[in-house]
Design an enzyme around this catalytic site. Structure first.
Site, mmCIF file in Angstrom:
data_model
loop_
_atom_site.group_PDB
_atom_site.id
_atom_site.type_symbol
_atom_site.label_atom_id
_atom_site.label_comp_id
_atom_site.label_asym_id
_atom_site.label_seq_id
_atom_site.Cartn_x
_atom_site.Cartn_y
_atom_site.Cartn_z
ATOM 1 C CD GLU A 1 -2.811 1.144 2.452
ATOM 2 O OE1 GLU A 1 -3.584 2.111 2.612
ATOM 3 O OE2 GLU A 1 -2.739 0.191 3.240
ATOM 4 N NE ARG B 1 4.724 -7.840 11.430
ATOM 5 C CZ ARG B 1 4.168 -6.666 11.146
ATOM 6 N NH1 ARG B 1 2.859 -6.549 11.092
ATOM 7 N NH2 ARG B 1 4.911 -5.606 10.926
ATOM 8 C CE LYS C 1 2.975 0.358 4.803
ATOM 9 N NZ LYS C 1 2.526 0.386 3.393
#
Length: 576
Positions: A50, A275, A285
């Site tokens: 994104e 992750r 982020k």
């Protein structure tokens, strides 16, 4: 290639499984799918960031996994931007992501796509679901939707607008698109099961009203699909065979599959993996953006940041990151990797490629009293002992040198073998010298060390075979280049930056000493033309990279990673 059907290009079919690659559960799934011809022998992956921030080290793991698996099995990888939230997305982030993926060493060829490429198709599919009685327009506010969603132990409540007619839903959805309603006043929700044990299946929101300019589509749309509706369908449009994402999306997989099944489109397969979590590091982020916005760091590419642009500026190599990602592998359980492991792979790679040079960070003047005034010798220095092809260079040697202040002790503690009164040491590539005297300032601090040298030991060896216990580096004072050197430490003081005391947030764990700027470092003259991005090993000090802030005659170096320092460990142990 037609962006509306970007997955039609067939990938090469792999007839034999590579035997040398390390196995993992995702690789095993792909092997089974190839053996059963599940996707016609194709392997198609995608990396779908994104564009609401810069990529970080966690993304590097995903990039390496997606591109690496596809390449191993003769497949292809798309770069696709999931740009469905115009309030947080910017072209700056798109550009940075493209730059970072290329730097890491991967190529998507012409296959770069955007979820916004598919807004028209997604809208048409939403209409299809409305017509099938599988979606409805809801007037509940976001807060009311949250309250009626239920809990893990209690079912949710149906919206009072759930049973609107198909005609009414179609009319309202079209008017939503036309911009008749304000933000947040209506949503489009899938009609699934408000009693589902999976909260993601409780009539999830598909579209929301958002009058905000999009970085690609401008003001063409005022309704935008949510991630769960856009992602799987984008995969399907691109005919992605293996949609690899992190474990937090595992509970979303039933919804991913439900949309695909209801629409009757290409069945992309979602697979989840752990992750990346690193000690002393945050890979979020949202939190990284907060660090930037609140001025805790000097931007997304601050070398203390775990962003790919940050570590690139610090001097990390893409090879080191790829090797690290290959070594940690993938699993179905989240864990935490020691930052020291990443630094191990970094040192391992830089050891092979970085040229050795001499630099003095905190200079102390050293005068060789019996060395001829005005004499300058050119000493032969090896550029990289790990790479014979790198050759050698000349380093000027003179009567007055700079050495590291830490390499001298007037009153040396036990196990300190560097320079001290009466002790003989080797100057790297130079001579044996013996300390004879010191000069102090008004405060009693040593500002100058005087020595004598043994002319017969040129090059660092004594003809009589005597040994010294320490070799120290130096820079000729008359030839030294002044430089700024930035020493970076961990950005956080705790292994888990999110571990805080009650009433604090994670910013309480920021390390106030994460940056030490040295303004009067002295470098050997070979570094006069060092270009930004150049990587070097400052002998005995660590690996350093030329920062873009450098100017002609005023170089700036970032420490990439330190060398292991036995004395520092001993000194620290003695203080504890």
């Amino acid at each position: 290639m037609n962006a509306s059907n970007p997955g039609t290009e067939a990938a090469a079919t792999t007839s034999a499984t590579p035997a040398t690659a390390p196995s993992n559960f995702i690789r095993d799934i792909i092997i089974r799918d190839l053996e059963t011809n599940k996707f016609g022998g194709r392997v198609q992956t995608r990396f779908p960031p994104e564009p609401n921030g810069y990529l970080h080290l966690g993304h590097a793991k995903s990039i390496c996994l997606n591109f690496g698996l596809a390449a191993e099995f003769g497949g292809k990888t798309n770069l696709r931007f999931d740009d469905t939230n115009p309030e947080k997305e910017e072209q700056e982030y798109v550009d940075s992501i493209i730059r970072d993926v290329r730097w890491l060493g991967f190529d998507w060829e012409e296959r770069i796509f955007y979820a916004s490429d598919y807004f028209g198709q997604l809208y048409a599919w939403a209409v299809q679901l409305i017509k099938a009685g599988k979606a409805f327009v809801d007037d509940l506010s976001p807060e009311e939707i949250r309250k009626t969603r239920g809990t893990l132990t209690e079912p949710g409540q149906n919206s009072p607008y759930r049973e609107r007619s198909v005609a009414e839903n179609l009319n309202l959805f079209e008017r939503m698109r036309a911009g008749e309603f304000p933000d947040g006043s209506r949503t489009l929700r899938a009609k699934i099961d408000m009693a589902s044990p999976n909260l993601n299946m409780r009539d999830p929101v598909m579209y929301r009203i958002l009058h905000s300019e999009h970085h690609r589509t401008a003001n063409k749309w005022c309704i935008y699909p949510l991630y769960d509706f856009a992602h799987g369908q984008s995969d399907s449009i691109e005919r992605v065979t293996h949609s690899i994402c992190t474990l937090e999306f595992e509970d979303h997989r039933p919804l991913y599959n439900w949309f695909i099944e209801q629409l009757g489109i290409f069945p992309s397969q979602q697979i989840e993996f752990d992750r990346l979590n690193l000690t002393y590091t945050l890979l979020s982020k949202r939190k990284l953006l907060q660090l930037v916005n609140e001025g805790h760091v000097r931007g997304w590419n601050d070398p203390r940041m775990p962003t790919l642009s940050g570590v690139r500026r610090r001097g990390y190599t893409p090879e080191a990151l790829r090797n690290f990602c290959a070594a940690i592998g993938v699993s179905k359980t989240n864990g935490t990797i020691e930052l020291a492991m990443l630094e191990h792979f970094l040192r391992e790679d830089l050891n092979k490629r970085a040229l050795r040079v001499m630099a003095v960070l905190r200079p102390l003047k050293l005068v060789i009293d019996n060395y001829p005034e005005g004499q300058v010798e050119q000493m032969d220095a090896v550029n990289n002992p790990e790479d014979a092809s790198s050759g050698s260079r000349k380093v000027p040697f003179s009567r007055v040198l700079h050495i590291e202040r830490d390499d001298f002790r007037e009153n040396p503690p036990k196990q300190f073998y560097r320079l001290s009164p009466g002790r003989e040491v080797r100057l790297r590539y130079g001579y044996f010298v013996t300390c004879t005297d010191v000069v102090k300032d008004a405060t009693g601090e040593v500002v100058e060390v005087h020595c004598t040298y043994d002319r017969a030991t040129r090059g660092g060896n004594a003809p009589d075979g005597r040994k010294v216990k320490s070799t120290i580096h130096w820079v000729s004072a008359a030839h030294a280049i002044p430089a700024e050197v930035r020493i970076y430490g961990n950005l956080f003081t705790k292994e888990d930056p999110n571990q805080v005391e009650e009433g604090q947030d994670w910013t309480a764990n920021l390390n106030p000493n994460s940056l030490d700027i040295i303004t009067d470092a002295k470098l050997e003259p070979s570094l006069a033309s060092a270009a930004p991005g150049g990587r070097y090993q400052f002998e005995r000090l660590g690996y350093f990279c030329v920062d873009p802030d450098s100017q002609p005659g005023a170089p700036v170096f970032n420490r990439t990673v330190a060398l292991k320092d036995t004395w520092a460990k001993l000194e620290k142990r003695g203080q504890s």
